[in-house]
Design a protein around this motif. Structure first.
Motif, PDB file in Angstrom:
ATOM      1  N   HIS A  75       9.136 -21.530  -5.302  1.00  0.00           N
ATOM      2  CA  HIS A  75       7.856 -22.133  -5.713  1.00  0.00           C
ATOM      3  C   HIS A  75       6.655 -21.435  -5.078  1.00  0.00           C
ATOM      4  O   HIS A  75       5.608 -22.055  -4.858  1.00  0.00           O
ATOM      5  CB  HIS A  75       7.828 -23.620  -5.369  1.00  0.00           C
ATOM      6  CG  HIS A  75       8.946 -24.409  -5.999  1.00  0.00           C
ATOM      7  ND1 HIS A  75       9.064 -24.587  -7.361  1.00  0.00           N
ATOM      8  CD2 HIS A  75      10.009 -25.049  -5.434  1.00  0.00           C
ATOM      9  CE1 HIS A  75      10.145 -25.310  -7.622  1.00  0.00           C
ATOM     10  NE2 HIS A  75      10.737 -25.596  -6.483  1.00  0.00           N
ATOM     11  N   ILE A  76       6.809 -20.156  -4.781  1.00  0.00           N
ATOM     12  CA  ILE A  76       5.729 -19.406  -4.139  1.00  0.00           C
ATOM     13  C   ILE A  76       4.487 -19.378  -5.019  1.00  0.00           C
ATOM     14  O   ILE A  76       3.367 -19.655  -4.559  1.00  0.00           O
ATOM     15  CB  ILE A  76       6.193 -17.969  -3.813  1.00  0.00           C
ATOM     16  CG1 ILE A  76       7.216 -17.999  -2.674  1.00  0.00           C
ATOM     17  CG2 ILE A  76       5.010 -17.075  -3.441  1.00  0.00           C
ATOM     18  CD1 ILE A  76       7.880 -16.662  -2.404  1.00  0.00           C
ATOM     19  N   GLN A  77       4.687 -19.058  -6.283  1.00  0.00           N
ATOM     20  CA  GLN A  77       3.538 -18.987  -7.193  1.00  0.00           C
ATOM     21  C   GLN A  77       2.863 -20.345  -7.319  1.00  0.00           C
ATOM     22  O   GLN A  77       1.630 -20.457  -7.275  1.00  0.00           O
ATOM     23  CB  GLN A  77       3.997 -18.504  -8.564  1.00  0.00           C
ATOM     24  CG  GLN A  77       2.866 -18.294  -9.551  1.00  0.00           C
ATOM     25  CD  GLN A  77       3.384 -17.970 -10.943  1.00  0.00           C
ATOM     26  OE1 GLN A  77       3.840 -18.870 -11.676  1.00  0.00           O
ATOM     27  NE2 GLN A  77       3.341 -16.695 -11.317  1.00  0.00           N
ATOM     28  N   ARG A  78       3.642 -21.389  -7.454  1.00  0.00           N
ATOM     29  CA  ARG A  78       3.081 -22.727  -7.624  1.00  0.00           C
ATOM     30  C   ARG A  78       2.201 -23.120  -6.447  1.00  0.00           C
ATOM     31  O   ARG A  78       1.080 -23.605  -6.627  1.00  0.00           O
ATOM     32  CB  ARG A  78       4.201 -23.750  -7.802  1.00  0.00           C
ATOM     33  CG  ARG A  78       3.687 -25.173  -7.971  1.00  0.00           C
ATOM     34  CD  ARG A  78       4.787 -26.216  -7.975  1.00  0.00           C
ATOM     35  NE  ARG A  78       4.225 -27.535  -8.221  1.00  0.00           N
ATOM     36  CZ  ARG A  78       4.106 -28.094  -9.418  1.00  0.00           C
ATOM     37  NH1 ARG A  78       4.532 -27.444 -10.478  1.00  0.00           N
ATOM     38  NH2 ARG A  78       3.576 -29.297  -9.549  1.00  0.00           N
TER      39      ARG A  78
ATOM     40  N   ARG B 108       0.760 -23.522 -14.381  1.00  0.00           N
ATOM     41  CA  ARG B 108      -0.304 -24.288 -15.030  1.00  0.00           C
ATOM     42  C   ARG B 108      -0.211 -25.760 -14.656  1.00  0.00           C
ATOM     43  O   ARG B 108      -1.231 -26.432 -14.447  1.00  0.00           O
ATOM     44  CB  ARG B 108      -0.226 -24.148 -16.549  1.00  0.00           C
ATOM     45  CG  ARG B 108      -1.450 -24.767 -17.235  1.00  0.00           C
ATOM     46  CD  ARG B 108      -1.258 -24.960 -18.729  1.00  0.00           C
ATOM     47  NE  ARG B 108      -2.453 -25.540 -19.330  1.00  0.00           N
ATOM     48  CZ  ARG B 108      -2.779 -26.834 -19.237  1.00  0.00           C
ATOM     49  NH1 ARG B 108      -1.994 -27.667 -18.566  1.00  0.00           N
ATOM     50  NH2 ARG B 108      -3.882 -27.287 -19.813  1.00  0.00           N
ATOM     51  N   ASP B 109       1.001 -26.281 -14.587  1.00  0.00           N
ATOM     52  CA  ASP B 109       1.166 -27.678 -14.169  1.00  0.00           C
ATOM     53  C   ASP B 109       0.579 -27.912 -12.783  1.00  0.00           C
ATOM     54  O   ASP B 109      -0.063 -28.933 -12.531  1.00  0.00           O
ATOM     55  CB  ASP B 109       2.651 -28.051 -14.165  1.00  0.00           C
ATOM     56  CG  ASP B 109       3.211 -28.248 -15.566  1.00  0.00           C
ATOM     57  OD1 ASP B 109       2.427 -28.175 -16.529  1.00  0.00           O
ATOM     58  OD2 ASP B 109       4.437 -28.465 -15.678  1.00  0.00           O
ATOM     59  N   ALA B 110       0.809 -26.964 -11.891  1.00  0.00           N
ATOM     60  CA  ALA B 110       0.286 -27.091 -10.528  1.00  0.00           C
ATOM     61  C   ALA B 110      -1.241 -27.116 -10.537  1.00  0.00           C
ATOM     62  O   ALA B 110      -1.871 -27.934  -9.856  1.00  0.00           O
ATOM     63  CB  ALA B 110       0.790 -25.938  -9.663  1.00  0.00           C
TER      64      ALA B 110
ATOM     65  N   LEU C 148      -1.218 -15.592  -9.854  1.00  0.00           N
ATOM     66  CA  LEU C 148      -0.401 -15.656 -11.068  1.00  0.00           C
ATOM     67  C   LEU C 148       0.600 -14.511 -11.178  1.00  0.00           C
ATOM     68  O   LEU C 148       1.498 -14.554 -12.026  1.00  0.00           O
ATOM     69  CB  LEU C 148      -1.303 -15.666 -12.304  1.00  0.00           C
ATOM     70  CG  LEU C 148      -2.137 -16.932 -12.495  1.00  0.00           C
ATOM     71  CD1 LEU C 148      -3.050 -16.796 -13.699  1.00  0.00           C
ATOM     72  CD2 LEU C 148      -1.237 -18.156 -12.641  1.00  0.00           C
ATOM     73  N   GLU C 149       0.462 -13.502 -10.324  1.00  0.00           N
ATOM     74  CA  GLU C 149       1.407 -12.378 -10.324  1.00  0.00           C
ATOM     75  C   GLU C 149       2.518 -12.574  -9.294  1.00  0.00           C
ATOM     76  O   GLU C 149       3.449 -11.769  -9.223  1.00  0.00           O
ATOM     77  CB  GLU C 149       0.664 -11.069 -10.016  1.00  0.00           C
ATOM     78  CG  GLU C 149      -0.331 -10.645 -11.085  1.00  0.00           C
ATOM     79  CD  GLU C 149       0.348 -10.341 -12.408  1.00  0.00           C
ATOM     80  OE1 GLU C 149       1.471  -9.794 -12.385  1.00  0.00           O
ATOM     81  OE2 GLU C 149      -0.229 -10.665 -13.461  1.00  0.00           O
ATOM     82  N   LEU C 150       2.442 -13.615  -8.512  1.00  0.00           N
ATOM     83  CA  LEU C 150       3.422 -13.852  -7.458  1.00  0.00           C
ATOM     84  C   LEU C 150       4.761 -14.297  -8.041  1.00  0.00           C
ATOM     85  O   LEU C 150       4.816 -14.827  -9.152  1.00  0.00           O
ATOM     86  CB  LEU C 150       2.901 -14.920  -6.487  1.00  0.00           C
ATOM     87  CG  LEU C 150       1.743 -14.495  -5.593  1.00  0.00           C
ATOM     88  CD1 LEU C 150       1.101 -15.708  -4.929  1.00  0.00           C
ATOM     89  CD2 LEU C 150       2.222 -13.504  -4.530  1.00  0.00           C
TER      90      LEU C 150
ATOM     91  N   ARG D 145       6.402 -17.992   1.491  1.00  0.00           N
ATOM     92  CA  ARG D 145       5.594 -19.065   0.913  1.00  0.00           C
ATOM     93  C   ARG D 145       4.514 -19.533   1.878  1.00  0.00           C
ATOM     94  O   ARG D 145       3.373 -19.786   1.472  1.00  0.00           O
ATOM     95  CB  ARG D 145       6.496 -20.234   0.514  1.00  0.00           C
ATOM     96  CG  ARG D 145       5.793 -21.268  -0.352  1.00  0.00           C
ATOM     97  CD  ARG D 145       6.767 -22.308  -0.836  1.00  0.00           C
ATOM     98  NE  ARG D 145       7.035 -23.321   0.164  1.00  0.00           N
ATOM     99  CZ  ARG D 145       7.931 -24.295   0.024  1.00  0.00           C
ATOM    100  NH1 ARG D 145       8.678 -24.347  -1.066  1.00  0.00           N
ATOM    101  NH2 ARG D 145       8.117 -25.191   0.963  1.00  0.00           N
ATOM    102  N   GLU D 146       4.855 -19.657   3.140  1.00  0.00           N
ATOM    103  CA  GLU D 146       3.870 -20.094   4.142  1.00  0.00           C
ATOM    104  C   GLU D 146       2.711 -19.115   4.228  1.00  0.00           C
ATOM    105  O   GLU D 146       1.543 -19.502   4.285  1.00  0.00           O
ATOM    106  CB  GLU D 146       4.543 -20.232   5.508  1.00  0.00           C
ATOM    107  CG  GLU D 146       5.536 -21.364   5.617  1.00  0.00           C
ATOM    108  CD  GLU D 146       4.860 -22.712   5.798  1.00  0.00           C
ATOM    109  OE1 GLU D 146       3.646 -22.744   6.027  1.00  0.00           O
ATOM    110  OE2 GLU D 146       5.566 -23.731   5.697  1.00  0.00           O
ATOM    111  N   ALA D 147       3.027 -17.813   4.248  1.00  0.00           N
ATOM    112  CA  ALA D 147       1.980 -16.798   4.347  1.00  0.00           C
ATOM    113  C   ALA D 147       1.131 -16.757   3.083  1.00  0.00           C
ATOM    114  O   ALA D 147      -0.097 -16.632   3.145  1.00  0.00           O
ATOM    115  CB  ALA D 147       2.597 -15.434   4.616  1.00  0.00           C
ATOM    116  N   VAL D 148       1.794 -16.851   1.941  1.00  0.00           N
ATOM    117  CA  VAL D 148       1.080 -16.809   0.662  1.00  0.00           C
ATOM    118  C   VAL D 148       0.056 -17.935   0.565  1.00  0.00           C
ATOM    119  O   VAL D 148      -1.077 -17.733   0.105  1.00  0.00           O
ATOM    120  CB  VAL D 148       2.089 -16.887  -0.504  1.00  0.00           C
ATOM    121  CG1 VAL D 148       1.409 -17.316  -1.791  1.00  0.00           C
ATOM    122  CG2 VAL D 148       2.780 -15.542  -0.696  1.00  0.00           C
ATOM    123  N   GLN D 149       0.435 -19.116   1.002  1.00  0.00           N
ATOM    124  CA  GLN D 149      -0.487 -20.250   0.924  1.00  0.00           C
ATOM    125  C   GLN D 149      -1.752 -20.001   1.732  1.00  0.00           C
ATOM    126  O   GLN D 149      -2.856 -20.323   1.282  1.00  0.00           O
ATOM    127  CB  GLN D 149       0.202 -21.517   1.423  1.00  0.00           C
ATOM    128  CG  GLN D 149       1.258 -22.046   0.486  1.00  0.00           C
ATOM    129  CD  GLN D 149       1.874 -23.329   1.002  1.00  0.00           C
ATOM    130  OE1 GLN D 149       1.312 -24.408   0.870  1.00  0.00           O
ATOM    131  NE2 GLN D 149       3.048 -23.220   1.611  1.00  0.00           N
TER     132      GLN D 149
END
Length: 357
Positions: A252-255, A286-288, A245-247, A222-226
């Motif tokens: 909560h990685i995608q969010r 989408r909420d995010a 959106l493919e994550l 998650r840290e790297a993805v952000q």
């Protein structure tokens, strides 16, 4: 600065702040080359700030290039811990360039952990520029936080010039030399965050492929993805949004990725970002994105912000966003805010809470 540094520094008082800062830095550098003792005495007396600590670091570095022993003695004599740390980082960094073995031994003898870690980081980065293998052997031979600080600094130094190599080094030591359990998770997060940011700045596609193979545990991926999402969206939000959106949804990685992409995209093209959000299927992502949009326009367009807030599917998050918008809206147009509450699709209890706002 070389001929009459005190007069030169007095002259800087006539300059505007931005010019004064640059001129002062240059004068101190020149002074340290010709009279390091005088320059060191001066910078140690400047009111402490980030800029003054930088001058202490630079003075220690310049002095060590002329007289390493004297520079280190001066650094160790400083009573203020922050000044001492800055001076040590500057002077020991030069030592590590010429004799990394001795410099590293000195670093480990510093008793105060705060100062020792700072010196270890300085030695590690300098040593890594000369010999990655030897510096890593030294780092991984230590224990605890000393090892963590040195290892992280070496990989960050490599990442500054070759993030792909830094990622390979991290992979090599991941299974054998660093634990990924809770006690050691922070060092992993620190490393992947820095490597991802540097790599994504030059080649986001490669960086994105790399983070796919990182472990999900302890928020490491998650840290790297952000960081990748943030950097990629700065240059190509369309590509970054498709990737986000493919994550995976785990941890909560995608969010988190969608939040970073939305934030960046809104700053560069809010209309395009808004259109993208309308196309995201209902759910956490989408909420995010909608939440980021609400926060972005809440001060400038409360009616639209409130409308977007009501479109969020998660009930608790939707209510929080609506409350935040209403608190701002009631200061500018309470009549319109109350009318929006009256027609909103909310529970009776929520309507009562919103009316009180």
């Amino acid at each position: 600065g070389r001929k009459n540094p005190r007069a030169a520094l007095a002259w800087t008082e006539t300059l505007v702040p931005s010019e004064q800062s640059r001129a002062m830095e240059r004068i101190i550098h020149e002074w340290a080359h010709t009279d390091p003792v005088g320059a060191a005495g001066y910078v140690a007396q400047i009111p402490k700030s980030r800029r003054s600590l930088g001058l202490v670091h630079a003075t220690g570095h310049i002095w060590a290039e002329q007289d390493q022993s004297a520079a280190i003695d001066w650094a160790m004599s400083l009573q203020d811990a922050n000044l001492r740390q800055s001076a040590l980082r500057g002077s020991v960094g030069v030592w590590a360039r010429t004799d990394p073995g001795s410099a590293s031994a000195f670093a480990l003898e510093v008793k105060d952990p705060y100062e020792r870690h700072a010196v270890i980081e300085s030695v590690a980065r300098r040593w890594a520029r000369q010999d990655t293998v030897e510096s890593l052997e030294w780092a991984l031979g230590m224990q605890g936080e000393d090892r963590n600080r040195a290892t992280r600094s070496i990989i960050e130094e490599i990442a500054d010039h070759d993030p792909k190599h830094a990622a390979s080094v991290y992979k090599d030591i991941l299974s054998s030399s660093l634990s990924s359990d809770g006690s050691e998770a922070r060092i992993h997060r620190d490393i992947v965050r820095e490597v991802a940011e540097r790599w994504a700045s030059t080649n986001p596609n490669e960086a994105a492929a790399w983070v796919d193979d990182l472990p999900d545990s302890q928020h490491i991926k998650r840290e790297a993805v952000q960081r990748v999402a943030d950097r990629w969206a700065s240059s190509s939000p369309e590509a970054a949004s498709a990737w986000a959106l493919e994550l995976p949804e785990a941890d909560h990685i995608q969010r988190h990725a969608v939040e970073r992409v939305t934030d960046r995209w809104l700053r560069s093209d809010s209309m395009a970002a808004s259109e993208w959000i309308t196309q995201i299927p209902e759910g956490d992502a989408r909420d995010a994105a909608a939440g980021e949009l609400v926060r972005y326009i809440a001060d400038s367009d409360q009616p639209s912000a409130f409308s977007w807030a009501t479109s969020v599917s998660n009930e608790g998050y939707r209510a929080d966003l609506m409350r935040d918008v209403l608190r701002r809206w009631q200061r500018t147009d309470p009549v319109a805010a109350r009318a929006a509450v009256e027609t909103a699709d909310v529970t009776a209890q929520q309507r009562e809470q919103f009316q009180r706002i």
